[in-house]
Motif scaffolding. Structure first.
Motif, PDB file in Angstrom:
ATOM      1  N   GLY A   3      21.490   3.321  36.484  1.00 23.92           N
ATOM      2  CA  GLY A   3      20.437   2.135  36.772  1.00 23.92           C
ATOM      3  C   GLY A   3      21.178   0.686  37.307  1.00 23.92           C
ATOM      4  N   THR A  27      16.780  -8.054  37.915  1.00 22.53           N
ATOM      5  CA  THR A  27      15.867  -7.833  36.914  1.00 22.53           C
ATOM      6  C   THR A  27      14.748  -6.638  37.349  1.00 22.53           C
ATOM      7  OG1 THR A  27      15.684  -9.990  36.097  1.00 22.53           O
ATOM      8  CG2 THR A  27      13.713  -8.768  35.878  1.00 22.53           C
ATOM      9  N   GLU A  28      14.591  -6.922  38.786  1.00 20.66           N
ATOM     10  CA  GLU A  28      13.550  -5.675  39.280  1.00 20.66           C
ATOM     11  C   GLU A  28      14.328  -4.530  39.567  1.00 20.66           C
ATOM     12  OE1 GLU A  28      10.504  -6.048  41.126  1.00 20.66           O
ATOM     13  OE2 GLU A  28      10.389  -7.744  39.760  1.00 20.66           O
ATOM     14  N   GLY A  30      16.267  -3.339  37.101  1.00 18.41           N
ATOM     15  CA  GLY A  30      16.353  -2.946  35.930  1.00 18.41           C
ATOM     16  C   GLY A  30      17.747  -2.921  35.159  1.00 18.41           C
ATOM     17  N   ARG A  62      10.701  -9.575  30.310  1.00 12.55           N
ATOM     18  CA  ARG A  62      10.454  -7.825  30.798  1.00 12.55           C
ATOM     19  C   ARG A  62      11.526  -7.060  30.039  1.00 12.55           C
ATOM     20  NH1 ARG A  62      10.565  -6.276  37.059  1.00 12.55           N
ATOM     21  NH2 ARG A  62       8.873  -7.350  36.776  1.00 12.55           N
ATOM     22  N   PHE A  63      12.856  -7.765  29.567  1.00 11.14           N
ATOM     23  CA  PHE A  63      13.701  -6.917  28.934  1.00 11.14           C
ATOM     24  C   PHE A  63      13.389  -7.019  27.260  1.00 11.14           C
ATOM     25  CE2 PHE A  63      16.073  -7.660  32.767  1.00 11.14           C
ATOM     26  CZ  PHE A  63      15.935  -6.240  33.478  1.00 11.14           C
TER      27      PHE A  63
END
Length: 146
Positions: A3, A27-28, A30, A62-63
């Protein structure tokens, strides 16, 4: 593959916005470690403004780094944001505060959202939920009705 993407954050850049954009790309994709490293680098540079902190907060959120995201949203708001991003920062901060049991702080965040956009239904609903959780039932009903 695990990833991770091939191009990590270019730490040779001295422009916060460039590093922040790269952090959001990561970020997008992952890649939490690389994304957050870019955002930390970006916010550590002179000239890092509200938007740089805002994007760091969104990545942290997000994480699942909620405490860090609360802090970064606060710093983004302290550094000044355009109204649309300030509204989103207050809204997301309110959600994180409520999740952490910081109900008085969440109330203030939702009220800040409504000061920017008085018609935002989601903020009225969540303000009502927080007021109910604070035991302020009459005010809660009023918030739901607005």
């Amino acid at each position: 593959r695990d990833g991770r993407i091939d191009m990590p954050c270019d730490r040779r850049s001295s422009v916060p916005g460039d590093l922040s954009r790269r952090g959001w790309e990561l970020t997008e994709a992952g890649d939490a470690d690389a994304a957050l490293a870019c955002h930390r680098e970006a916010t550590g540079l002179p000239g890092a403004g509200g938007r740089t902190w805002f994007h760091r907060a969104r990545s942290e959120q997000r994480f699942g780094h909620d405490a860090a995201a609360r802090s970064s949203f606060g710093r983004s708001l302290a550094a000044s944001l355009p109204p649309a991003e300030a509204k989103e920062a207050h809204f997301q901060l309110g959600k994180l505060q409520r999740d952490a049991g910081l109900l008085a702080e969440a109330e203030a965040s939702y009220r800040a959202v409504l000061a920017i956009d008085p018609l935002l239904a989601g903020a009225h609903i969540l303000l009502g939920v927080v007021l109910r959780e604070l035991g302020r039932l009459e005010e809660s009903v009023e918030a739901y009705g607005e």
